[in-house]
Design a protein around this motif. Structure first.
Motif, short mmCIF file in Angstrom:
data_model
loop_
_atom_site.label_atom_id
_atom_site.label_comp_id
_atom_site.label_asym_id
_atom_site.label_seq_id
_atom_site.Cartn_x
_atom_site.Cartn_y
_atom_site.Cartn_z
N UNK A 1 39.33 47.90 42.93
CA UNK A 1 40.52 47.42 42.23
C UNK A 1 40.08 46.67 40.97
N UNK A 2 40.75 46.94 39.85
CA UNK A 2 40.43 46.24 38.60
C UNK A 2 41.72 45.73 37.97
N UNK A 3 41.80 44.41 37.80
CA UNK A 3 42.94 43.83 37.08
C UNK A 3 42.53 43.49 35.66
N UNK A 4 43.35 43.86 34.70
CA UNK A 4 43.10 43.52 33.30
C UNK A 4 44.19 42.55 32.85
N UNK A 5 43.87 41.24 32.94
CA UNK A 5 44.84 40.20 32.58
C UNK A 5 44.46 39.67 31.21
N UNK A 6 44.71 40.47 30.19
CA UNK A 6 44.29 40.14 28.81
C UNK A 6 45.46 40.49 27.88
N UNK A 7 45.33 40.06 26.64
CA UNK A 7 46.43 40.24 25.68
C UNK A 7 46.74 41.73 25.46
N UNK A 8 45.70 42.56 25.40
CA UNK A 8 45.90 44.00 25.18
C UNK A 8 45.30 44.79 26.34
N UNK A 9 45.98 44.81 27.48
CA UNK A 9 45.38 45.48 28.65
C UNK A 9 45.19 46.98 28.44
N UNK A 10 46.09 47.62 27.72
CA UNK A 10 45.94 49.07 27.50
C UNK A 10 44.70 49.37 26.68
N UNK A 11 44.47 48.58 25.63
CA UNK A 11 43.29 48.77 24.78
C UNK A 11 42.01 48.58 25.59
N UNK A 12 41.99 47.52 26.42
CA UNK A 12 40.80 47.28 27.23
C UNK A 12 40.67 48.39 28.29
N UNK A 13 41.80 48.82 28.82
CA UNK A 13 41.79 49.89 29.83
C UNK A 13 41.13 51.16 29.32
N UNK A 14 41.31 51.45 28.03
CA UNK A 14 40.71 52.66 27.47
C UNK A 14 39.18 52.62 27.52
N UNK A 15 38.63 51.43 27.66
CA UNK A 15 37.16 51.31 27.71
C UNK A 15 36.61 51.38 29.14
N UNK A 16 37.50 51.52 30.10
CA UNK A 16 37.06 51.56 31.52
C UNK A 16 36.77 53.00 31.90
N UNK A 17 35.55 53.25 32.34
CA UNK A 17 35.17 54.61 32.73
C UNK A 17 35.07 54.80 34.24
#
Lengths: 433, 433
Positions: free
Chosen positions: A328-344
């Protein structure tokens, strides 16, 4: 207290590698016991199931009482209050809608030579779902396993659930009914897995077995693999949260604890670009641990395997997360979609501060059966794909065979497989006559 | 002579069940040896690989010569004649086009509450492919494993192929080059699987290992499963042909023999609605067995596991085939598409008399790595799906959390997972303030 790591320190790489490599689970070696149980069920069928259920669950069964009757299921379902029932129905419906979208389509096309190519998907005919009894008897897991099977078109879906001393969980039976399960047997352990794989006089064999279980169940699934298909062997749960300072430390603390409370071997990791925020989360965890019902379990998990990692920027957070490949990975940041694109590599991503991981455990729609122990590097969570299989299709015309047959013959000869080549050559010769 | 079965006889069900249950393979138990080899590679890395390659392949390696150099690969590729090269290129291109169509798309949508849901596919970062040396060193298998990996987007693809006494197969190296393989190591056996799974000083570890191998390789793959992903453990090959009387018995005989020549444990079955035609095929097989290069192997397979089954009609042929769940299924009948619609379990279907199974082994486009031993009931052939994995996505808005969060909290409480419930409740309370 968890470990505190700082990516700017010289020993960081060693400490992070140690965190990645930490062995969290020591499964007892029950393989010999399980082998005997499976052999017993294969040899004696129902009689073995009855004896083993008496021994392990202190329950006297007959072939007639092995399955719950419809009336019994009705009666258990009636014990569920309306509040719980409505929540379970909402979850079932959302899981059904999400998984229906996963169904892939059949494809076929004609190539430039006139050959028809493609594939077709068909469901597994019969599947079995293991549901643990006792403490870890989760109705949500029944929904997460059974609904994808039924959406996939599995014709016969059987559940096995042990009922020690005859006690069953009404919510588990209601979840099974909501999911459209066809048969429910009050048996468990390695003997239940053996019954599903090989069948008995009363229980017809299935083609695929899924669902979580203890070390005996896991060992039995490994042993019957090949005879039937199995899902992954799940390890202890994990969460990785990437959070910037603009978060409520208490929310993040609760998200970390919602994995830690599962199991002493669970792992919760926070990566943040703000050391002070990391400290605030650590304090919030300690405060919640004072009162949490499962504080004994959660406290051990957090102390032994928890970690708070400070990084210079969020790009590094993504890079470290990819090395962990968390369940499970939570992205609690200002731009979660942008950071999500870097998750492989991750089993499931929860985007933004209003998406606690617990939403995904119950009502989000995606499956909560997800790859653990870094296996998100090469595997996916449970889905309809686990209950269907692909048959490839080819249909040559004479023209297509003339176009590509000679190359097949050439390769067959190069591999010294003469009959392969002749099976093409005989047809080509007839066509050329 | 194979077995002759007639569906109209009273002992048919017993004989068919015996055919289904026939144990065709007795794998030697090499697990203890393999465990030692893996432990040795984990402990000593390159040094273990070098010692074991000396011992098993009579080849002296150094860390520098473990991989083929580009110049060596050039030189081997130059040994392939234009005829073979053209055939391999045609096969590679057709396999690439077919597998490119398998790539699934990412999906995301917004539900009625404003929640974003979906999933994303990402490739495995690094994969390893085992290629047998010696007799079973098939360039076609290199294409069938490597091309789906590269189509899927695998960044680093390493091959291991033993070269006993230093001998390599130029076609295997050319196939690897055509497929875009990044590294080729001249090592084999359980030690090569261990090197791919755990890495050595010279060989970086991979995330997924595929490809066929002997009992040692299969046992090693089972042992490293979990640390890395693996493909299926393949059993001996099988073909089932359903043919009516309007076929050339010699063509059907050659199709049956093209499986039988693989392996003494291979199985070839004909189902026909015309007993006379079945007899004609049996005679054609015997005639071909007089001259076939691999007649010793094919003859044993045909005698021990071959069968010709007569049925009253083709519907029954489809029903029997579904019980077999064959790896390869040929439908040589007047309406192959109509009969194909009745097939629920098969690895690959070849439609019509101009589609010998050998087309699918080499140049059709679909993969030739297919489920054996009745596992088409629950599994599929190799595809791009083996080299990608799904990450599920969820993103709640405040409104979406208000809509479905309370149900998650209710279910968490019903499962006694308090922190799960609190992680939702804390957010709901803040939103309601």
């Amino acid at each position: 207290m968890p470990q505190f790591l700082d990516a700017s320190t010289v020993d960081f790489e060693d400490r992070f590698a140690a965190l990645l490599g930490a062995k969290r689970e020591d499964s007892p070696d029950v393989d010999a016991v399980v082998a005997d149980i499976i052999a017993d069920v294969r040899a004696r069928g129902d009689a073995a199931i009855i004896d083993l259920t008496q021994k392990f669950d202190r329950l006297t069964l007959t072939p007639e009482t092995m399955a719950f009757s419809n009336e019994e299921i009705d009666s258990y379902c009636a014990q569920v209050n309306d509040h719980d029932r409505a929540a379970l129905e909402l979850a079932a419906e959302r899981i059904r809608v999400y998984h229906a979208r996963q169904m892939p389509s059949d494809e076929s096309w004609t190539d430039e030579n006139g050959a028809m190519l493609g594939w077709r998907w068909t469901p597994v005919s019969a599947a079995g779902l293991y549901v643990p009894g006792g403490l870890a008897s989760y109705p949500s897991s029944v929904l997460m396993n059974a609904i994808p099977a039924k959406v996939a078109g599995v014709g016969r879906l059987a559940i096995v659930v042990p009922t020690p001393d005859g006690k069953a969980n009404p919510l588990v039976l209601l979840a099974a009914r909501l999911a459209g399960v066809d048969e429910i047997y009050r048996i468990g352990g390695a003997q239940a897995v053996a019954a599903l794989a090989y069948g008995t006089e009363t229980i017809a064999p299935v083609d695929k077995i899924t669902g979580p279980g203890n070390a005996f169940v896991a060992a039995a699934k490994r042993r019957v693999f090949g005879k039937v298909g199995i899902d992954m062997i799940a390890g202890p749960s994990e969460i990785l949260v990437i959070a910037d300072k603009d978060n409520n430390p208490d929310w993040i603390a609760l998200d970390l604890l919602s994995q830690a409370e599962h199991d002493e071997s669970a792992q919760s990791i926070l990566i943040t670009d703000d050391a002070e925020f990391g400290q605030a989360v650590a304090e919030a965890v300690e405060k919640r641990l004072e009162t949490l019902e499962r504080r004994a379990i959660a406290g051990i998990s957090w102390r032994d395997f928890g970690a708070i990692i400070t990084v210079p920027d969020l790009d590094m957070a993504a890079a470290l997360s990819n090395r962990v490949a968390p369940e499970h990975l939570e992205l609690c940041v200002a731009d979660p979609d942008g950071l999500g694109d870097k998750i492989t590599h991750a089993g499931a991503i929860f985007l933004g501060q209003y998406t606690p991981e617990a939403i995904g455990d119950y009502v989000g729609g995606p499956n909560h059966v997800l790859p653990t122990a870094r296996s998100a590097r090469f595997s996916s969570g449970l889905s309809v794909m686990d209950f269907i299989k692909r048959t490839t299709l080819s249909k040559m015309t004479p023209a297509a065979l003339r176009a590509i047959g000679p190359a097949a013959e050439t390769l067959a000869i190069s591999e010294s497989l003469e009959a392969h080549g002749l099976s093409v050559r005989a047809r080509l010769d007839a066509l050329n006559d």
